[in-house]
Design a protein around this motif. Structure first.
Motif, PDB file in Angstrom:
ATOM      1  N   ILE A  12       0.833  -1.203   0.000  1.00  0.00           N
ATOM      2  CA  ILE A  12       0.000   0.000   0.000  1.00  0.00           C
ATOM      3  C   ILE A  12       0.868   1.254   0.000  1.00  0.00           C
ATOM      4  CG2 ILE A  12      -1.605   1.365   1.390  1.00  0.00           C
ATOM      5  CD1 ILE A  12      -2.922  -1.335   2.200  1.00  0.00           C
ATOM      6  N   ALA A  13       1.871   1.283   0.862  1.00  0.00           N
ATOM      7  CA  ALA A  13       2.739   2.463   0.948  1.00  0.00           C
ATOM      8  C   ALA A  13       3.478   2.688  -0.367  1.00  0.00           C
ATOM      9  CB  ALA A  13       3.728   2.293   2.095  1.00  0.00           C
ATOM     10  N   ALA A  14       4.002   1.618  -0.951  1.00  0.00           N
ATOM     11  CA  ALA A  14       4.751   1.752  -2.204  1.00  0.00           C
ATOM     12  C   ALA A  14       3.844   2.192  -3.337  1.00  0.00           C
ATOM     13  CB  ALA A  14       5.431   0.426  -2.546  1.00  0.00           C
ATOM     14  N   TYR A  15       2.652   1.632  -3.395  1.00  0.00           N
ATOM     15  CA  TYR A  15       1.731   1.962  -4.484  1.00  0.00           C
ATOM     16  C   TYR A  15       1.283   3.416  -4.389  1.00  0.00           C
ATOM     17  CZ  TYR A  15      -1.287   0.310  -8.254  1.00  0.00           C
ATOM     18  OH  TYR A  15      -1.858   0.088  -9.478  1.00  0.00           O
ATOM     19  N   ILE A  16       0.985   3.871  -3.176  1.00  0.00           N
ATOM     20  CA  ILE A  16       0.554   5.255  -3.001  1.00  0.00           C
ATOM     21  C   ILE A  16       1.698   6.219  -3.322  1.00  0.00           C
ATOM     22  CG2 ILE A  16      -0.105   6.977  -1.268  1.00  0.00           C
ATOM     23  CD1 ILE A  16      -1.884   4.796  -0.004  1.00  0.00           C
ATOM     24  N   ARG A  17       2.877   5.955  -2.809  1.00  0.00           N
ATOM     25  CA  ARG A  17       4.009   6.850  -3.080  1.00  0.00           C
ATOM     26  C   ARG A  17       4.364   6.849  -4.567  1.00  0.00           C
ATOM     27  NH1 ARG A  17       6.068   8.813   1.482  1.00  0.00           N
ATOM     28  NH2 ARG A  17       5.804   7.652   3.430  1.00  0.00           N
ATOM     29  N   GLY A  18       4.331   5.683  -5.189  1.00  0.00           N
ATOM     30  CA  GLY A  18       4.622   5.608  -6.613  1.00  0.00           C
ATOM     31  C   GLY A  18       3.590   6.334  -7.447  1.00  0.00           C
ATOM     32  N   SER A  19       2.324   6.223  -7.058  1.00  0.00           N
ATOM     33  CA  SER A  19       1.256   6.893  -7.789  1.00  0.00           C
ATOM     34  C   SER A  19       1.345   8.409  -7.646  1.00  0.00           C
ATOM     35  CB  SER A  19      -0.108   6.399  -7.287  1.00  0.00           C
ATOM     36  OG  SER A  19      -0.256   5.017  -7.527  1.00  0.00           O
ATOM     37  N   ALA A  20       1.751   8.868  -6.468  1.00  0.00           N
ATOM     38  CA  ALA A  20       1.913  10.309  -6.268  1.00  0.00           C
ATOM     39  C   ALA A  20       3.068  10.855  -7.096  1.00  0.00           C
ATOM     40  CB  ALA A  20       2.138  10.603  -4.785  1.00  0.00           C
ATOM     41  N   ARG A  21       4.101  10.047  -7.265  1.00  0.00           N
ATOM     42  CA  ARG A  21       5.246  10.481  -8.073  1.00  0.00           C
ATOM     43  C   ARG A  21       4.922  10.461  -9.566  1.00  0.00           C
ATOM     44  NH1 ARG A  21      10.591   7.346  -5.615  1.00  0.00           N
ATOM     45  NH2 ARG A  21      10.426   8.131  -3.467  1.00  0.00           N
ATOM     46  N   HIS A  22       4.083   9.516  -9.971  1.00  0.00           N
ATOM     47  CA  HIS A  22       3.807   9.336 -11.398  1.00  0.00           C
ATOM     48  C   HIS A  22       2.298   9.253 -11.654  1.00  0.00           C
ATOM     49  CE1 HIS A  22       8.050   8.679 -12.304  1.00  0.00           C
ATOM     50  NE2 HIS A  22       8.109   7.895 -11.258  1.00  0.00           N
ATOM     51  N   PRO A  23       1.559  10.324 -11.390  1.00  0.00           N
ATOM     52  CA  PRO A  23       0.107  10.289 -11.614  1.00  0.00           C
ATOM     53  C   PRO A  23      -0.275  10.189 -13.081  1.00  0.00           C
ATOM     54  CG  PRO A  23       0.820  12.525 -11.107  1.00  0.00           C
ATOM     55  CD  PRO A  23       2.004  11.634 -10.866  1.00  0.00           C
ATOM     56  N   GLU A  24       0.671  10.444 -13.986  1.00  0.00           N
ATOM     57  CA  GLU A  24       0.363  10.366 -15.411  1.00  0.00           C
ATOM     58  C   GLU A  24      -0.087   8.962 -15.813  1.00  0.00           C
ATOM     59  OE1 GLU A  24       4.805   9.874 -14.811  1.00  0.00           O
ATOM     60  OE2 GLU A  24       3.279  11.334 -14.184  1.00  0.00           O
ATOM     61  N   MET A  25       0.437   7.931 -15.135  1.00  0.00           N
ATOM     62  CA  MET A  25       0.002   6.574 -15.436  1.00  0.00           C
ATOM     63  C   MET A  25      -1.501   6.423 -15.217  1.00  0.00           C
ATOM     64  SD  MET A  25       0.752   3.070 -13.346  1.00  0.00           S
ATOM     65  CE  MET A  25      -0.366   3.664 -12.061  1.00  0.00           C
ATOM     66  N   LEU A  26      -1.980   6.932 -14.103  1.00  0.00           N
ATOM     67  CA  LEU A  26      -3.399   6.832 -13.769  1.00  0.00           C
ATOM     68  C   LEU A  26      -4.234   7.666 -14.731  1.00  0.00           C
ATOM     69  CD1 LEU A  26      -2.851   7.381  -9.958  1.00  0.00           C
ATOM     70  CD2 LEU A  26      -3.017   5.196 -11.146  1.00  0.00           C
ATOM     71  N   ASN A  27      -3.703   8.811 -15.122  1.00  0.00           N
ATOM     72  CA  ASN A  27      -4.431   9.664 -16.054  1.00  0.00           C
ATOM     73  C   ASN A  27      -4.566   9.015 -17.429  1.00  0.00           C
ATOM     74  OD1 ASN A  27      -5.124  11.998 -14.491  1.00  0.00           O
ATOM     75  ND2 ASN A  27      -2.967  12.531 -14.447  1.00  0.00           N
ATOM     76  N   PHE A  28      -3.543   8.284 -17.848  1.00  0.00           N
ATOM     77  CA  PHE A  28      -3.652   7.539 -19.102  1.00  0.00           C
ATOM     78  C   PHE A  28      -4.817   6.566 -19.035  1.00  0.00           C
ATOM     79  CE2 PHE A  28       0.819   8.550 -20.434  1.00  0.00           C
ATOM     80  CZ  PHE A  28       0.514   8.905 -21.734  1.00  0.00           C
ATOM     81  N   ILE A  29      -4.915   5.839 -17.930  1.00  0.00           N
ATOM     82  CA  ILE A  29      -5.994   4.858 -17.773  1.00  0.00           C
ATOM     83  C   ILE A  29      -7.344   5.554 -17.809  1.00  0.00           C
ATOM     84  CG2 ILE A  29      -7.056   3.193 -16.194  1.00  0.00           C
ATOM     85  CD1 ILE A  29      -4.255   2.519 -15.197  1.00  0.00           C
ATOM     86  N   MET A  30      -7.484   6.636 -17.059  1.00  0.00           N
ATOM     87  CA  MET A  30      -8.769   7.324 -16.973  1.00  0.00           C
ATOM     88  C   MET A  30      -9.166   7.922 -18.314  1.00  0.00           C
ATOM     89  SD  MET A  30      -9.837   6.844 -13.912  1.00  0.00           S
ATOM     90  CE  MET A  30     -11.135   8.065 -13.701  1.00  0.00           C
ATOM     91  N   ARG A  31      -8.195   8.458 -19.065  1.00  0.00           N
ATOM     92  CA  ARG A  31      -8.500   9.095 -20.354  1.00  0.00           C
ATOM     93  C   ARG A  31      -9.004   8.084 -21.377  1.00  0.00           C
ATOM     94  NH1 ARG A  31      -9.423  14.378 -19.883  1.00  0.00           N
ATOM     95  NH2 ARG A  31      -7.907  15.277 -18.451  1.00  0.00           N
ATOM     96  N   GLU A  32      -8.496   6.855 -21.319  1.00  0.00           N
ATOM     97  CA  GLU A  32      -8.818   5.880 -22.355  1.00  0.00           C
ATOM     98  C   GLU A  32      -9.832   4.828 -21.915  1.00  0.00           C
ATOM     99  OE1 GLU A  32      -7.760   6.390 -25.308  1.00  0.00           O
ATOM    100  OE2 GLU A  32      -6.284   7.940 -24.827  1.00  0.00           O
TER     101      GLU A  32
END
Length: 212
Positions: free
Chosen positions: A104-124
């Motif tokens: 959980i800690a790694a996933y949250i910290r990684g997502s905060a550093r690289h939110p563009e990955m999540l935005n790609f998913i949401m956009r498509e």
């Protein structure tokens, strides 16, 4: 004579460096723009202008906007996955081998550093297209594998969406946290509190998670 002999090699190295710089600038612009407004909202001309390169260089280096989009997605997901895997090792050591908390800690910290990955998913995600299928088949599936490996649980669609949704949504849509709760979701203090809240939620349920 020696100087003359080296000149072609020097020119070749300079050309290679320019080509590498151009590709890097286009990829950086593509990650930012595709993640922000989506594939259909970006033109080739806009990408080249954002990258600060001459017209025609996108097609020269990548062949097409679609090919550049795929490389941008691959780069964004690789950066995020690499960060999460490295953070998981650190968090596992800090948390005495607690795999759930470390994940959980790694996933949250990684997502905060690289939110563009999540935005790609949401956009498509909501548009039926080859791009949506590409993300799902090549990247989302691999992230589900990573969650399974880290947690020691069988690969599960329910675990993946429960964890990913709870941990990541605030970084995809940070405006709500800023306007409603007056919190800055990318701050160290928020991230630490968010990590502990999600750990408590998944380990103990609503009664133990923070409501503030």
């Amino acid at each position: 004579n020696q100087m003359a002999a080296r000149t072609p090699k020097t020119r070749q190295r300079a050309q290679q460096k320019r080509a590498e710089d151009t590709r890097r600038l286009l990829l950086e612009a593509a990650i930012e723009m595709f993640a922000t407004v989506g594939f259909e909202g970006v033109t080739v001309a806009a990408l080249e202008e954002e990258a600060g390169v001459q017209r025609g260089l996108l097609r020269y280096h990548f062949g097409s906007k679609d090919a550049l989009w795929r490389e941008a997605v691959d780069r964004a997901f690789t950066q995020s996955e690499t960060a999460i895997r490295e953070l998981f090792v650190d968090e596992l050591a800090k948390r005495g081998g607690d795999r759930l908390a470390a994940l959980i800690a790694a996933y949250i910290r990684g997502s905060a550093r690289h939110p563009e990955m999540l935005n790609f998913i949401m956009r498509e995600a909501n548009v039926e297209s080859d791009r949506r299928d590409y993300i799902a088949e090549k990247h989302v599936s691999r992230f589900a594998d990573m969650i399974s490996q880290a947690s020691g649980r069988p690969k599960s669609v329910y675990d993946f969406y429960a964890l990913a949704g709870a941990m990541n949504f605030v970084f995809v849509s940070p405006a709500g946290a800023r306007r409603i709760w007056k919190k800055e979701p990318f701050s160290d203090a928020f991230i630490k509190r968010h990590i502990e809240s999600i750990i408590a939620l998944f380990r103990h349920g609503w009664g133990e998670s923070s409501s503030s």
